[in-house]
Enzyme design. Structure first.
Site, PDB file in Angstrom:
ATOM      1  N   GLU A   1      -9.177  -1.081  -1.547  1.00 39.42           N
ATOM      2  CA  GLU A   1      -9.678   0.248  -1.244  1.00 39.42           C
ATOM      3  C   GLU A   1     -10.970   0.382  -0.333  1.00 39.42           C
ATOM      4  O   GLU A   1     -10.852   1.046   0.670  1.00 39.42           O
ATOM      5  CB  GLU A   1      -9.709   0.976  -2.582  1.00 39.42           C
ATOM      6  CG  GLU A   1      -8.624   1.070  -3.513  1.00 39.42           C
ATOM      7  CD  GLU A   1      -7.297   1.511  -2.899  1.00 39.42           C
ATOM      8  OE1 GLU A   1      -7.524   2.245  -1.717  1.00 39.42           O
ATOM      9  OE2 GLU A   1      -6.164   1.174  -3.475  1.00 39.42           O
TER      10      GLU A   1
ATOM     11  N   HIS B   1      -9.906   0.068   3.103  1.00 33.56           N
ATOM     12  CA  HIS B   1      -9.540   1.281   3.628  1.00 33.56           C
ATOM     13  C   HIS B   1     -10.747   2.233   4.035  1.00 33.56           C
ATOM     14  O   HIS B   1     -10.589   2.717   5.252  1.00 33.56           O
ATOM     15  CB  HIS B   1      -8.723   2.076   2.483  1.00 33.56           C
ATOM     16  CG  HIS B   1      -7.295   2.110   2.202  1.00 33.56           C
ATOM     17  ND1 HIS B   1      -6.331   2.421   3.200  1.00 33.56           N
ATOM     18  CD2 HIS B   1      -6.779   1.554   1.301  1.00 33.56           C
ATOM     19  CE1 HIS B   1      -5.126   2.223   3.038  1.00 33.56           C
ATOM     20  NE2 HIS B   1      -5.389   1.671   1.813  1.00 33.56           N
TER      21      HIS B   1
ATOM     22  N   CYS C   1       0.618  -1.045  -0.322  1.00 31.55           N
ATOM     23  CA  CYS C   1       0.071   0.198   0.167  1.00 31.55           C
ATOM     24  C   CYS C   1       0.976   1.188  -0.098  1.00 31.55           C
ATOM     25  O   CYS C   1       1.912   1.247   0.619  1.00 31.55           O
ATOM     26  CB  CYS C   1      -0.820   0.140   1.234  1.00 31.55           C
ATOM     27  SG  CYS C   1      -2.085   1.466   1.290  1.00 31.55           S
TER      28      CYS C   1
END
Length: 136
Positions: free
Chosen positions: A127, A130, A85
């Protein structure tokens, strides 16, 4: 505007809130920041640029795709992989799915649904993690 990449794990571990049309600048900033980091990054979530909103962007090979308030509704083909990441040093083991279905709003806030496979599915899952404050 190109934004700095957040590396603070205490910030990245916070859950993002739903985005709305007032968050249009976040979308543009994600586009600009992903473009500026395209040599080392294929996807971003808004928290990576310091905004706790449920917006992601990725480039699956056909150009950048924005997803506002994405929800993964189906997962098929579980596997384990290592991921890196831009916000974090090194790689981490994680579980992903080879195929997913996602409901989301596009950058014009139009409802969409899509089916994604392989690497593109992996990017979206990363994502979306996240957005939940999961450190990957």
């Amino acid at each position: 505007m190109v934004r700095m990449i957040v590396r603070d794990e205490s910030f990245l571990s916070k859950k993002s809130t739903f985005a709305n049309k007032d968050d249009a600048q976040v979308i543009q900033d994600l586009k600009d920041t992903l473009s500026a980091n395209s040599d080392r990054c294929v996807g971003m979530a808004a928290n990576m640029i310091g905004v706790l909103k449920r917006v992601i962007i990725f480039d699956g090979g056909d150009g950048a795709v924005v997803m506002v308030n994405p929800v993964i509704t189906r997962r098929i083909g579980k596997y384990e992989t290592d991921e890196g990441c831009l916000s974090l040093a090194g790689t981490r083991k994680t579980v992903r799915y080879k195929e997913i279905e996602v409901r989301y709003l596009d950058e014009n806030f139009k409802p969409c649904k899509g089916r994604y496979t392989e690497f593109t599915a992996q990017i979206i899952q990363h994502e979306c993690d996240h957005l939940e404050g999961k450190i990957i």
